[in-house]
Design a protein around this motif. Structure first.
Motif, PDB file in Angstrom:
ATOM      1  N   THR A 123       0.868  -1.179   0.000  1.00 25.14           N
ATOM      2  CA  THR A 123       0.000   0.000   0.000  1.00 25.14           C
ATOM      3  C   THR A 123       0.902   1.225   0.000  1.00 25.14           C
ATOM      4  O   THR A 123       1.716   1.408   0.904  1.00 25.14           O
ATOM      5  CB  THR A 123      -0.925   0.027   1.225  1.00 25.14           C
ATOM      6  OG1 THR A 123      -1.800  -1.096   1.178  1.00 25.14           O
ATOM      7  CG2 THR A 123      -1.758   1.304   1.247  1.00 25.14           C
ATOM      8  N   LYS A 145       1.205   2.079  -9.803  1.00 23.45           N
ATOM      9  CA  LYS A 145       0.300   0.955 -10.081  1.00 23.45           C
ATOM     10  C   LYS A 145       0.960  -0.032 -11.031  1.00 23.45           C
ATOM     11  O   LYS A 145       0.875  -1.254 -10.850  1.00 23.45           O
ATOM     12  CB  LYS A 145      -1.012   1.475 -10.667  1.00 23.45           C
ATOM     13  CG  LYS A 145      -1.930   2.113  -9.636  1.00 23.45           C
ATOM     14  CD  LYS A 145      -3.351   2.228 -10.151  1.00 23.45           C
ATOM     15  CE  LYS A 145      -4.307   2.518  -9.009  1.00 23.45           C
ATOM     16  NZ  LYS A 145      -5.714   2.507  -9.452  1.00 23.45           N
ATOM     17  N   GLU A 150      -0.354  -2.824  -4.552  1.00 22.91           N
ATOM     18  CA  GLU A 150      -1.693  -3.383  -4.337  1.00 22.91           C
ATOM     19  C   GLU A 150      -2.726  -2.276  -4.179  1.00 22.91           C
ATOM     20  O   GLU A 150      -3.864  -2.415  -4.619  1.00 22.91           O
ATOM     21  CB  GLU A 150      -1.685  -4.266  -3.087  1.00 22.91           C
ATOM     22  CG  GLU A 150      -3.022  -4.918  -2.805  1.00 22.91           C
ATOM     23  CD  GLU A 150      -2.968  -5.850  -1.609  1.00 22.91           C
ATOM     24  OE1 GLU A 150      -3.962  -5.914  -0.871  1.00 22.91           O
ATOM     25  OE2 GLU A 150      -1.920  -6.504  -1.406  1.00 22.91           O
ATOM     26  N   ARG A 151      -2.294  -1.168  -3.567  1.00 23.67           N
ATOM     27  CA  ARG A 151      -3.215  -0.069  -3.301  1.00 23.67           C
ATOM     28  C   ARG A 151      -2.430   1.238  -3.335  1.00 23.67           C
ATOM     29  O   ARG A 151      -1.341   1.332  -2.775  1.00 23.67           O
ATOM     30  CB  ARG A 151      -3.865  -0.283  -1.931  1.00 23.67           C
ATOM     31  CG  ARG A 151      -4.916   0.727  -1.524  1.00 23.67           C
ATOM     32  CD  ARG A 151      -5.639   0.224  -0.273  1.00 23.67           C
ATOM     33  NE  ARG A 151      -6.395   1.272   0.387  1.00 23.67           N
ATOM     34  CZ  ARG A 151      -7.573   1.720  -0.020  1.00 23.67           C
ATOM     35  NH1 ARG A 151      -8.140   1.192  -1.076  1.00 23.67           N
ATOM     36  NH2 ARG A 151      -8.205   2.679   0.641  1.00 23.67           N
ATOM     37  N   ILE A 153      -2.805   5.301  -2.472  1.00 27.43           N
ATOM     38  CA  ILE A 153      -3.579   6.363  -1.831  1.00 27.43           C
ATOM     39  C   ILE A 153      -2.886   7.686  -2.106  1.00 27.43           C
ATOM     40  O   ILE A 153      -1.682   7.819  -1.888  1.00 27.43           O
ATOM     41  CB  ILE A 153      -3.677   6.148  -0.303  1.00 27.43           C
ATOM     42  CG1 ILE A 153      -4.299   4.786   0.014  1.00 27.43           C
ATOM     43  CG2 ILE A 153      -4.471   7.269   0.353  1.00 27.43           C
ATOM     44  CD1 ILE A 153      -4.200   4.396   1.484  1.00 27.43           C
ATOM     45  N   GLN A 168      -9.746  10.650  -8.295  1.00 25.27           N
ATOM     46  CA  GLN A 168     -10.412   9.505  -7.662  1.00 25.27           C
ATOM     47  C   GLN A 168     -10.595   8.344  -8.632  1.00 25.27           C
ATOM     48  O   GLN A 168     -10.742   7.200  -8.206  1.00 25.27           O
ATOM     49  CB  GLN A 168     -11.764   9.944  -7.090  1.00 25.27           C
ATOM     50  CG  GLN A 168     -11.634  10.728  -5.789  1.00 25.27           C
ATOM     51  CD  GLN A 168     -12.939  11.350  -5.336  1.00 25.27           C
ATOM     52  OE1 GLN A 168     -13.833  11.613  -6.146  1.00 25.27           O
ATOM     53  NE2 GLN A 168     -13.065  11.599  -4.044  1.00 25.27           N
ATOM     54  N   SER A 169     -10.552   8.632  -9.920  1.00 24.88           N
ATOM     55  CA  SER A 169     -10.657   7.555 -10.914  1.00 24.88           C
ATOM     56  C   SER A 169      -9.302   6.905 -11.190  1.00 24.88           C
ATOM     57  O   SER A 169      -9.227   5.899 -11.896  1.00 24.88           O
ATOM     58  CB  SER A 169     -11.249   8.095 -12.226  1.00 24.88           C
ATOM     59  OG  SER A 169     -10.359   9.009 -12.831  1.00 24.88           O
ATOM     60  N   GLU A 170      -8.227   7.491 -10.643  1.00 24.97           N
ATOM     61  CA  GLU A 170      -6.875   6.963 -10.844  1.00 24.97           C
ATOM     62  C   GLU A 170      -6.347   6.265  -9.592  1.00 24.97           C
ATOM     63  O   GLU A 170      -5.795   5.173  -9.672  1.00 24.97           O
ATOM     64  CB  GLU A 170      -5.918   8.097 -11.242  1.00 24.97           C
ATOM     65  CG  GLU A 170      -6.257   8.781 -12.557  1.00 24.97           C
ATOM     66  CD  GLU A 170      -5.897   7.945 -13.771  1.00 24.97           C
ATOM     67  OE1 GLU A 170      -5.056   7.035 -13.651  1.00 24.97           O
ATOM     68  OE2 GLU A 170      -6.452   8.208 -14.858  1.00 24.97           O
ATOM     69  N   ALA A 171      -6.488   6.914  -8.440  1.00 27.08           N
ATOM     70  CA  ALA A 171      -6.015   6.342  -7.178  1.00 27.08           C
ATOM     71  C   ALA A 171      -7.116   5.500  -6.539  1.00 27.08           C
ATOM     72  O   ALA A 171      -8.301   5.665  -6.848  1.00 27.08           O
ATOM     73  CB  ALA A 171      -5.585   7.455  -6.227  1.00 27.08           C
ATOM     74  N   ASP A 172      -6.725   4.606  -5.643  1.00 26.90           N
ATOM     75  CA  ASP A 172      -7.720   3.813  -4.919  1.00 26.90           C
ATOM     76  C   ASP A 172      -8.448   4.663  -3.887  1.00 26.90           C
ATOM     77  O   ASP A 172      -9.597   4.383  -3.547  1.00 26.90           O
ATOM     78  CB  ASP A 172      -7.032   2.628  -4.229  1.00 26.90           C
ATOM     79  CG  ASP A 172      -6.445   1.654  -5.240  1.00 26.90           C
ATOM     80  OD1 ASP A 172      -7.236   0.994  -5.938  1.00 26.90           O
ATOM     81  OD2 ASP A 172      -5.215   1.581  -5.362  1.00 26.90           O
ATOM     82  N   GLU A 173      -7.772   5.697  -3.406  1.00 29.61           N
ATOM     83  CA  GLU A 173      -8.382   6.608  -2.433  1.00 29.61           C
ATOM     84  C   GLU A 173      -7.669   7.952  -2.527  1.00 29.61           C
ATOM     85  O   GLU A 173      -6.462   8.008  -2.774  1.00 29.61           O
ATOM     86  CB  GLU A 173      -8.250   6.052  -1.014  1.00 29.61           C
ATOM     87  CG  GLU A 173      -8.955   6.875   0.049  1.00 29.61           C
ATOM     88  CD  GLU A 173      -8.851   6.265   1.442  1.00 29.61           C
ATOM     89  OE1 GLU A 173      -9.386   6.855   2.394  1.00 29.61           O
ATOM     90  OE2 GLU A 173      -8.219   5.193   1.573  1.00 29.61           O
TER      91      GLU A 173
END
Length: 213
Positions: A123, A145, A150-151, A153, A168-173
């Motif tokens: 992460t 990525k 895996e994640r 932020i 927000q459409s690119e990162a997980d959070e």
């Protein structure tokens, strides 16, 4: 809104703490993101490294981003703007290579001989001092990525609402301290927004930065 980058980092670290954010590594976008990244990394007690990308500007307006490229060659392109400006492949490929090399040179300058941290299965928290359009930020997110994280932020002190929606459409959070609707530039939300020197950037990465400044 923020006294300086240290204050912004402290405010961001508090929000990350309130969210019980768990991450394996912090990646700061140099140079402005490094003082903030150091505060956040110290708060979460995890390693700090860097991730770098450069804007691809329009021919007659270099400040207008038609895309961005990260140090590993990961590219984001604004296809609609490229079509509107009728930019050819020759121009784009030349700029992609020029800016990729510039981003890579920056990474080498700050990281020195140290190998990059491992991102696969981790992460990763990407930090900057603020985001305006999000072009270089998107390239950085995509690079990490592609490296197998895996994640991912994104944690930033300030950005306009429309940019946050895009990110927000690119990162997980996406975690942002403030998102003012009237947004001119990142620096307008800091009392002190002096340029971060190469020496200070390296000190932040090395962990020798005076956090009281």
């Amino acid at each position: 809104m923020f006294k300086n980058r240290i204050d912004a980092g402290q405010q961001l670290a508090r929000i990350l703490g309130d969210h019980d954010t768990e991450a394996d590594v912090v990646l700061a976008i140099p140079r402005g993101g490094l003082p903030i990244g150091r505060v956040v990394a110290n708060s979460l007690q995890i390693p700090l490294d860097i991730v770098s990308a450069r804007k691809i500007g329009a021919p007659q307006n270099p400040e207008l981003a038609v895309g961005a490229v990260a140090s590993d060659g990961t590219v984001w392109l604004n296809e609609s703007l490229i079509g509107e400006l009728k930019l050819g492949d020759t121009y784009l490929q030349d700029q992609i290579e020029r800016q990729r090399q510039a981003a890579l040179d920056k990474v080498k300058r700050y990281r020195g001989e140290r190998p990059p941290l491992e991102y696969s299965g981790k992460t990763v928290l990407i930090v900057d001092d603020g985001v305006a359009t999000g072009a270089t930020t998107i390239a950085c997110i995509r690079q990490i990525k592609n490296a197998g994280a895996e994640r991912v932020i994104l944690a930033i002190p300030v950005a306009p609402p429309e940019t946050i929606e895009k990110l927000q459409s690119e990162a997980d959070e996406v975690i942002c301290v403030e998102s003012p609707p009237h947004f001119g530039a990142v620096g307008q939300f800091y009392e002190s927004f002096e340029q971060v020197s190469d020496e200070r950037a390296k000190a932040c990465l090395d962990g020798t930065e005076d956090q009281g400044r």
